[in-house]
Scaffold this motif. Structure first.
Motif, PDB file in Angstrom:
ATOM      1  N   GLY A   1       2.604   1.487 -12.798  1.00  0.00           N
ATOM      2  CA  GLY A   1       2.962   1.151 -11.433  1.00  0.00           C
ATOM      3  C   GLY A   1       3.998   2.100 -10.870  1.00  0.00           C
ATOM      4  N   ALA A   2       4.913   1.554 -10.045  1.00  0.00           N
ATOM      5  CA  ALA A   2       5.928   2.384  -9.404  1.00  0.00           C
ATOM      6  C   ALA A   2       7.111   1.529  -8.994  1.00  0.00           C
ATOM      7  N   LEU A   3       8.263   2.177  -8.887  1.00  0.00           N
ATOM      8  CA  LEU A   3       9.451   1.510  -8.371  1.00  0.00           C
ATOM      9  C   LEU A   3       9.408   1.604  -6.849  1.00  0.00           C
ATOM     10  N   VAL A   4       9.344   0.464  -6.180  1.00  0.00           N
ATOM     11  CA  VAL A   4       9.251   0.401  -4.726  1.00  0.00           C
ATOM     12  C   VAL A   4      10.591  -0.081  -4.183  1.00  0.00           C
TER      13      VAL A   4
ATOM     14  N   PHE B   1       0.839  -1.192   0.000  1.00  0.00           N
ATOM     15  CA  PHE B   1       0.000   0.000   0.000  1.00  0.00           C
ATOM     16  C   PHE B   1       0.877   1.247   0.000  1.00  0.00           C
ATOM     17  N   ALA B   2       0.538   2.189  -0.857  1.00  0.00           N
ATOM     18  CA  ALA B   2       1.202   3.492  -0.899  1.00  0.00           C
ATOM     19  C   ALA B   2       0.122   4.563  -0.847  1.00  0.00           C
ATOM     20  N   ARG B   3       0.199   5.441   0.162  1.00  0.00           N
ATOM     21  CA  ARG B   3      -0.779   6.523   0.256  1.00  0.00           C
ATOM     22  C   ARG B   3      -0.657   7.445  -0.948  1.00  0.00           C
ATOM     23  N   ILE B   4      -1.731   8.172  -1.236  1.00  0.00           N
ATOM     24  CA  ILE B   4      -1.736   9.097  -2.366  1.00  0.00           C
ATOM     25  C   ILE B   4      -0.609  10.115  -2.238  1.00  0.00           C
ATOM     26  N   ASP B   5      -0.332  10.578  -1.022  1.00  0.00           N
ATOM     27  CA  ASP B   5       0.692  11.604  -0.829  1.00  0.00           C
ATOM     28  C   ASP B   5       2.095  11.029  -0.643  1.00  0.00           C
ATOM     29  N   THR B   6       2.288   9.787  -1.023  1.00  0.00           N
ATOM     30  CA  THR B   6       3.598   9.167  -0.907  1.00  0.00           C
ATOM     31  C   THR B   6       4.599   9.827  -1.855  1.00  0.00           C
ATOM     32  N   THR B   7       5.865   9.590  -1.597  1.00  0.00           N
ATOM     33  CA  THR B   7       6.908  10.161  -2.449  1.00  0.00           C
ATOM     34  C   THR B   7       7.159   9.310  -3.692  1.00  0.00           C
ATOM     35  N   LEU B   8       6.515   8.157  -3.802  1.00  0.00           N
ATOM     36  CA  LEU B   8       6.674   7.323  -4.993  1.00  0.00           C
ATOM     37  C   LEU B   8       6.129   8.036  -6.217  1.00  0.00           C
ATOM     38  N   THR B   9       6.758   7.821  -7.333  1.00  0.00           N
ATOM     39  CA  THR B   9       6.242   8.327  -8.598  1.00  0.00           C
ATOM     40  C   THR B   9       5.382   7.229  -9.215  1.00  0.00           C
ATOM     41  N   LEU B  10       4.079   7.470  -9.233  1.00  0.00           N
ATOM     42  CA  LEU B  10       3.141   6.494  -9.786  1.00  0.00           C
ATOM     43  C   LEU B  10       2.869   6.815 -11.249  1.00  0.00           C
TER      44      LEU B  10
END
Length: 175
Positions: free
Chosen positions: A92-95, A79-88
């Motif tokens: 998908g995203a690099l976790v 789970f990644a919150r909307i305000d996460t620093t991940l680039t979606l």
């Protein structure tokens, strides 16, 4: 796939289930938003990153300020919150790990647990030093001490001037 997962002291000691090397577990996993475990365990934690596709988008979660995105493949759900620093992106995203095991505040119950087998457990203790103010304590760089254990305990003592902060677990997951 072997994934590093950080199980924090307060979550485990409050009401977490005991586990041992070889245990099958079903954990809700999240991205380490502040990268606390990644910073503290930078020299000791296994290097792990994986591009994960989007599995679901969750909105209007009760008790959460914002929704989030579920990433995953096979039995892995993160789970990644909307305000996460991940680039979606649409793909998908690099976790990057370690991921966080959570059953209180970070990962909503709507997220399916990740099924896996515990392959290794290390008890983590760190030293603290004074920060910007006398009341501000921050982890001392390079102070993490990892001690291999075969099973967890409910209450863990501090270690040689270092405070117990949790367990670093290698979790094998089918992807």
């Amino acid at each position: 796939m072997r994934i590093p997962v950080f199980v924090s002291d307060w979550q485990h000691e409050c009401c977490g289930e005991m586990f041992a090397v070889g245990s099958s577990v079903a954990w809700r996993l999240g991205v380490d938003e502040e990268s606390f475990s990644a910073k503290v365990l930078a020299d000791e934690a296994p290097s792990w990153s994986q591009h994960l596709p989007i599995v679901d988008s969750l909105k209007d979660l009760s008790g959460y300020e914002s929704g989030g995105t579920v990433l995953g493949t096979g039995d892995l759900r993160v789970f990644a919150r909307i305000d996460t620093t991940l680039t979606l992106t649409d793909q998908g995203a690099l976790v990057r790990g370690p991921l966080l095991e959570d059953h209180h505040v970070t990962v909503p119950e709507e997220v399916a647990p990740t099924l896996g087998v515990v392959k290794a457990i290390r008890k983590v203790a760190i030293a603290y030093e004074q920060g910007a103010t006398p009341q501000d304590l921050v982890p001392a760089p390079g102070s993490a001490r990892l001690t291999k254990v075969v099973e967890t305990q409910r209450w863990n003592s501090d270690d040689d001037g270092r405070r117990f902060i949790g367990f670093l677990v290698d979790l094998a997951v089918d992807v």
